[in-house]
Motif scaffolding. Structure first.
Motif: not given
Length: 276
Positions: A217-219, A225-227, A233-235
């Motif tokens: 989902i984050a990707a 955009n990797g950052a 993902l952290a969120y």
């Protein structure tokens, strides 16, 4: 019961769903998008989702939790919700003055839950009575023209408070500090009878699948955009809390009661759920 309701319950047609396009909603809709034969999903701002549900244009809505008080017919899907226990990062007050000196707040009206939450906090936690001014979700203009601005969703998550010279106050953290309880921002809501036990089971299953799919989902959100993917993902992993168990229900009931007592909703109402 109208025809779409009967069909939705019988499984003859896809359940019409109104959902929010924010990152924090994706764990609940990730799996649903992959079953279009069962779920007909459309994405809008939270306030639009709420209107569509109230007008009967969707069967089920991932709507701001305060919307539950708009109709005695509304029910929550048990066990499923978007919440936090502590900092949420994506619902925040950005202020250029100390809290005690805030005279006016520009409010992003995309979600009635967040607007109600800041009103409750001003009353019960900060003991201030600022003017609330509806405003588009443009933080630069908000803090230029007013003492503070309320921002929600991805715009709040991505805003750079330091660059603007303002302080970010996380409303999820403020609620939990005041009550000791989690906060539920949105949950699947619909009129009694519109879905059956099997739909509830599938929605609970979809939430579990979404929570297990944070990296994907984050990707998708970050678009290579990797950052940005790492921040997303952290969120999801560190700020968001998915589910609607006993503690979440207690916090939600408290919030709704506070809202009703302040005249921000029609009346108090005990939580009711679809059978599951």
């Amino acid at each position: 019961m109208n025809p779409s309701t009967r069909l939705a319950r019988s499984g003859q047609v896809a359940v019409r769903i109104g959902a929010v396009g924010y990152l924090n909603a994706r764990p609940l809709t990730w799996a649903l998008d992959r079953s279009p034969e069962r779920w007909q999903v459309r994405y809008d701002l939270p306030a639009v989702c709420a209107r569509l549900l109230y007008d009967g244009e969707v069967d089920l809505g991932l709507v701001p939790s305060i919307e539950y008080l708009r109709s005695d017919q509304y029910r929550f899907v048990p066990g499923v919700g978007i919440g936090s226990r502590g900092p949420v990062a994506s619902v925040a007050l950005f202020t250029r003055r100390p809290l005690a000196e805030i005279r006016h707040i520009a409010i992003d009206t995309s979600s009635r839950t967040s607007v109600t939450l800041i009103r409750l906090l001003c009353q019960h936690r900060y003991r201030i009575a600022p003017e609330f001014v509806p405003h588009g979700p443009h933080l630069v203009e908000m803090v230029r023209d007013y003492d503070a601005g309320l921002l929600i969703g991805d715009p709040a998550l991505e805003a750079d408070a330091n660059a603007l010279g303002v302080t970010k106050i996380d409303l999820g953290a403020e609620w939990t500090a005041m009550t000791g309880l989690p906060f539920i921002y949105a949950a699947w809501t619909g009129r009694a009878g519109v879905i059956g036990v099997e739909h509830v089971r599938l929605l609970e299953q979809a939430q579990a699948e979404g929570v297990a799919s944070y990296p994907a989902i984050a990707a998708e959100y970050a678009q290579a955009n990797g950052a940005s993917a790492q921040r997303a993902l952290a969120y999801l992993r560190d700020n968001m809390r998915y589910g609607l168990g006993p503690e979440e229900a207690q916090g939600l009931q408290m919030f709704l009661d506070y809202a009703a007592d302040l005249g921000l909703a029609p009346k108090r109402r005990t939580l009711e759920f679809f059978p599951g």
